[in-house]
Design a protein around this motif. Structure first.
Motif, PDB file in Angstrom:
ATOM      1  N   UNK A  89      43.965 100.721   5.079  1.00 26.54           N
ATOM      2  CA  UNK A  89      43.981 100.234   6.457  1.00 26.54           C
ATOM      3  C   UNK A  89      42.966  99.127   6.716  1.00 26.54           C
ATOM      4  N   UNK A  90      41.953  99.008   5.868  1.00 27.00           N
ATOM      5  CA  UNK A  90      40.928  97.980   6.106  1.00 27.00           C
ATOM      6  C   UNK A  90      41.247  96.680   5.359  1.00 27.00           C
ATOM      7  N   UNK A  91      42.312  96.670   4.565  1.00 29.14           N
ATOM      8  CA  UNK A  91      42.638  95.456   3.810  1.00 29.14           C
ATOM      9  C   UNK A  91      42.952  94.317   4.773  1.00 29.14           C
ATOM     10  N   UNK A  92      42.552  93.101   4.400  1.00 24.96           N
ATOM     11  CA  UNK A  92      42.769  91.972   5.316  1.00 24.96           C
ATOM     12  C   UNK A  92      44.254  91.701   5.556  1.00 24.96           C
ATOM     13  N   UNK A  93      44.538  91.003   6.646  1.00 29.20           N
ATOM     14  CA  UNK A  93      45.927  90.740   7.015  1.00 29.20           C
ATOM     15  C   UNK A  93      46.647  89.841   6.018  1.00 29.20           C
ATOM     16  N   UNK A  94      45.894  88.974   5.320  1.00 32.71           N
ATOM     17  CA  UNK A  94      46.519  88.100   4.321  1.00 32.71           C
ATOM     18  C   UNK A  94      47.640  87.270   4.911  1.00 32.71           C
ATOM     19  N   UNK A  95      48.741  87.108   4.159  1.00 30.21           N
ATOM     20  CA  UNK A  95      49.902  86.433   4.730  1.00 30.21           C
ATOM     21  C   UNK A  95      50.808  87.492   5.367  1.00 30.21           C
ATOM     22  N   UNK A  96      51.940  87.064   5.929  1.00 29.68           N
ATOM     23  CA  UNK A  96      52.810  88.016   6.633  1.00 29.68           C
ATOM     24  C   UNK A  96      53.324  89.094   5.663  1.00 29.68           C
ATOM     25  N   UNK A  97      53.519  88.728   4.396  1.00 29.67           N
ATOM     26  CA  UNK A  97      53.946  89.701   3.384  1.00 29.67           C
ATOM     27  C   UNK A  97      52.910  90.800   3.202  1.00 29.67           C
ATOM     28  N   UNK A  98      51.649  90.431   3.161  1.00 27.28           N
ATOM     29  CA  UNK A  98      50.568  91.424   3.031  1.00 27.28           C
ATOM     30  C   UNK A  98      50.552  92.357   4.245  1.00 27.28           C
ATOM     31  N   UNK A  99      50.652  91.765   5.425  1.00 26.09           N
ATOM     32  CA  UNK A  99      50.609  92.554   6.661  1.00 26.09           C
ATOM     33  C   UNK A  99      51.764  93.548   6.710  1.00 26.09           C
ATOM     34  N   UNK A 100      52.964  93.073   6.370  1.00 27.54           N
ATOM     35  CA  UNK A 100      54.154  93.925   6.427  1.00 27.54           C
ATOM     36  C   UNK A 100      54.110  95.003   5.336  1.00 27.54           C
ATOM     37  N   UNK A 101      53.703  94.635   4.125  1.00 29.42           N
ATOM     38  CA  UNK A 101      53.641  95.616   3.028  1.00 29.42           C
ATOM     39  C   UNK A 101      52.639  96.715   3.377  1.00 29.42           C
ATOM     40  N   UNK A 102      51.482  96.336   3.893  1.00 30.04           N
ATOM     41  CA  UNK A 102      50.464  97.330   4.280  1.00 30.04           C
ATOM     42  C   UNK A 102      51.032  98.263   5.354  1.00 30.04           C
ATOM     43  N   UNK A 103      51.708  97.677   6.334  1.00 29.81           N
ATOM     44  CA  UNK A 103      52.253  98.472   7.431  1.00 29.81           C
ATOM     45  C   UNK A 103      53.340  99.427   6.936  1.00 29.81           C
ATOM     46  N   UNK A 104      54.191  98.934   6.060  1.00 26.63           N
ATOM     47  CA  UNK A 104      55.270  99.772   5.521  1.00 26.63           C
ATOM     48  C   UNK A 104      54.701 100.952   4.730  1.00 26.63           C
ATOM     49  N   UNK A 105      53.711 100.685   3.877  1.00 21.40           N
ATOM     50  CA  UNK A 105      53.123 101.764   3.074  1.00 21.40           C
ATOM     51  C   UNK A 105      52.464 102.794   3.999  1.00 21.40           C
ATOM     52  N   UNK A 106      51.817 102.321   5.047  1.00 21.90           N
ATOM     53  CA  UNK A 106      51.135 103.235   5.969  1.00 21.90           C
ATOM     54  C   UNK A 106      52.141 104.013   6.823  1.00 21.90           C
ATOM     55  N   UNK A 107      53.116 103.317   7.395  1.00 20.85           N
ATOM     56  CA  UNK A 107      54.109 103.980   8.257  1.00 20.85           C
ATOM     57  C   UNK A 107      54.863 105.063   7.477  1.00 20.85           C
ATOM     58  N   UNK A 108      55.215 104.759   6.231  1.00 22.40           N
ATOM     59  CA  UNK A 108      55.961 105.723   5.409  1.00 22.40           C
ATOM     60  C   UNK A 108      55.138 106.988   5.176  1.00 22.40           C
ATOM     61  N   UNK A 109      53.837 106.806   5.066  1.00 20.29           N
ATOM     62  CA  UNK A 109      52.928 107.949   4.889  1.00 20.29           C
ATOM     63  C   UNK A 109      52.756 108.696   6.207  1.00 20.29           C
ATOM     64  N   UNK A 110      52.526 107.939   7.265  1.00 19.97           N
ATOM     65  CA  UNK A 110      52.242 108.582   8.550  1.00 19.97           C
ATOM     66  C   UNK A 110      53.429 109.415   9.029  1.00 19.97           C
ATOM     67  N   UNK A 111      54.635 108.940   8.803  1.00 21.47           N
ATOM     68  CA  UNK A 111      55.796 109.658   9.310  1.00 21.47           C
ATOM     69  C   UNK A 111      55.969 110.991   8.573  1.00 21.47           C
ATOM     70  N   UNK A 112      55.676 111.014   7.293  1.00 22.56           N
ATOM     71  CA  UNK A 112      55.755 112.266   6.525  1.00 22.56           C
ATOM     72  C   UNK A 112      54.609 113.205   6.904  1.00 22.56           C
TER      73      UNK A 112
END
Lengths: 254, 161
Positions: A89-112
């Motif tokens: 969660x503390x990783x920098x936003x980077x480009x839009x790919x970084x932001x989306x990949x981080x969000x997807x990995x987190x959302x997939x975890x949070x929902x479970x």
């Protein structure tokens, strides 16, 4: 219920709160800077949900701790090593790919994870998780939808999404790797079974990556444990910005 | 003054009046609907001395309107003469768009916001169901942005939660 190990109960809820809080702060950096107006709104709305959930969790953690610390004291007056967020969660936003990949990995975890926590023996945690779960479904729809478009898009967007997953992957290990606090809270009926969370997370990741024509990165030999207070170089600067007002003017409000 | 000498309070009448006051409190972000229309008011309880407890639930965890709504409720009920007031947060069960009243749905559609529906999203301007999603997240957390393929107008859809 929490007569056993109140300290672990506090730390368990604090970890959940910190991951949400730090990710909300990161996403907040993009407000006014996202690639398009729609993404600006989308990212801001996800951040707002995560922040709202973090506030409920921090307030609950403060009650569990029983030392009179409220949500603001926990958010603004703790030092870097006292933050127990996953390093993802503390990783920098980077480009839009970084932001989306981080969000997807987190959302997939949070929902479970929150799907299980909605049944927690801690009724406050269960209520927060049940509410958050409904919001997380929208977050995952957004992040998974974008990851598919990036991965199955142009050569450039595919390469960037791939690189983002490779960079972020070492930070996903701790999400489903139980330590003594996770084990004790699961045994007490308060926390989730991370082995079950991992199976659900794996399935979601594999399904979406297949659709996105992206490969799952190999599990790296190194890993991070933000939930033990071990952070990389990025968290300190994030907290410096988030906390500067309360550090400079204690108790300031408007 | 002993309790026995008090004028007995009509708790039902007070409760009705509290609901009447609450029905006049507009949602800060979508002022055409009241907080009662939205199902944010979970309960009204009147004590033996006429003291009032109102249970409120947030729509979304991070809804920025929550604190404004609390202040508006206090103002409305104080203005209605209900001084002994207690507001409590109700988190469970979580708020759902199923709690939006039929009247609330009608008011939303009348102001150009498609009410929550699990099926096809119907254009609030022309009634066509040939609509496309433009953005998952709209001007507030509770709305998504759509466009009607028939009349070409963009509109907000109140998301199902």
């Amino acid at each position: 219920m929490s007569a056993v190990l109140p300290d672990r109960h506090f730390l368990y809820v604090l970890r959940l709160a910190d991951s949400n809080l730090v990710l909300a702060q990161r996403l907040g950096e993009l407000i006014g800077h996202a690639p398009a107006l729609e993404e600006d709104l989308g990212i801001a709305n996800v951040a707002l949900d995560l922040l709202g959930q973090a506030r409920l969790l921090l307030a609950h953690a403060g009650v569990l701790e029983g030392r009179g610390r409220d949500e603001d004291m926990l958010a603004f007056l703790r030092a870097e090593h006292e933050f127990l967020n996953a390093t993802l969660t503390e990783q920098p936003n980077g480009d839009f790919g970084d932001t989306i990949a981080r969000q997807f990995l987190y959302d997939s975890w949070q929902i479970e994870l929150y799907g299980q926590l909605a049944q927690s023996a801690d009724p406050t945690l269960a209520a927060i998780a049940a509410k958050a779960l409904k919001e997380t479904r929208y977050h995952l729809r957004y992040s998974a939808g974008w990851l598919v478009r990036l991965g199955d898009g142009t050569g450039e967007s595919h390469a960037r999404a791939h690189a983002a997953l490779e960079r972020l992957w070492p930070h996903t290990v701790e999400l489903c790797d139980p330590d003594d606090i996770d084990a004790a809270m699961f045994a007490a009926g308060i926390g989730a079974d991370l082995a079950t969370v991992r199976r659900g997370w794996d399935r979601r990741i594999d399904e979406t990556l297949a659709e996105a024509t992206l490969e799952r990165p190999a599990t790296p030999p190194w890993r991070w444990y933000g939930k033990r207070g071990e952070h990389g170089e990025y968290l300190g600067r994030l907290l410096a910005e988030m906390q500067v007002l309360q550090r400079s003017h204690p108790g300031a409000s408007w | 003054m002993s309790a026995a000498l008090r004028v007995p309070v009509d708790r039902d009448a007070i409760e009705r009046d509290v609901w009447r006051c609450l029905a006049a409190v507009a949602d800060p972000e979508i002022p055409v609907v009241s907080i009662v229309d939205l199902g944010i008011v979970r309960h009204v309880r009147v004590g033996e001395r006429g003291d009032v407890e109102v249970g409120l639930t947030p729509t979304y965890s991070g809804c920025p309107a929550t604190s404004v709504i609390r202040a508006d409720v206090e103002r409305a009920l104080h203005g209605g003469g209900h001084r002994a007031l207690r507001l409590v947060d109700v988190l469970a069960p979580p708020w759902t768009t199923d709690w939006i009243s039929a009247e609330g749905r009608r008011k939303l559609a009348a102001c150009g916001i498609a009410p929550p529906s699990p099926g096809p999203v119907v254009c609030p301007h022309c009634g066509s169901s040939a609509t496309v999603l433009l953005s998952e997240f709209g001007s507030t957390p509770c709305k998504a942005l759509h466009r009607c393929e028939s009349c070409r107008e963009p509109f907000d859809h109140f998301k199902c939660l």
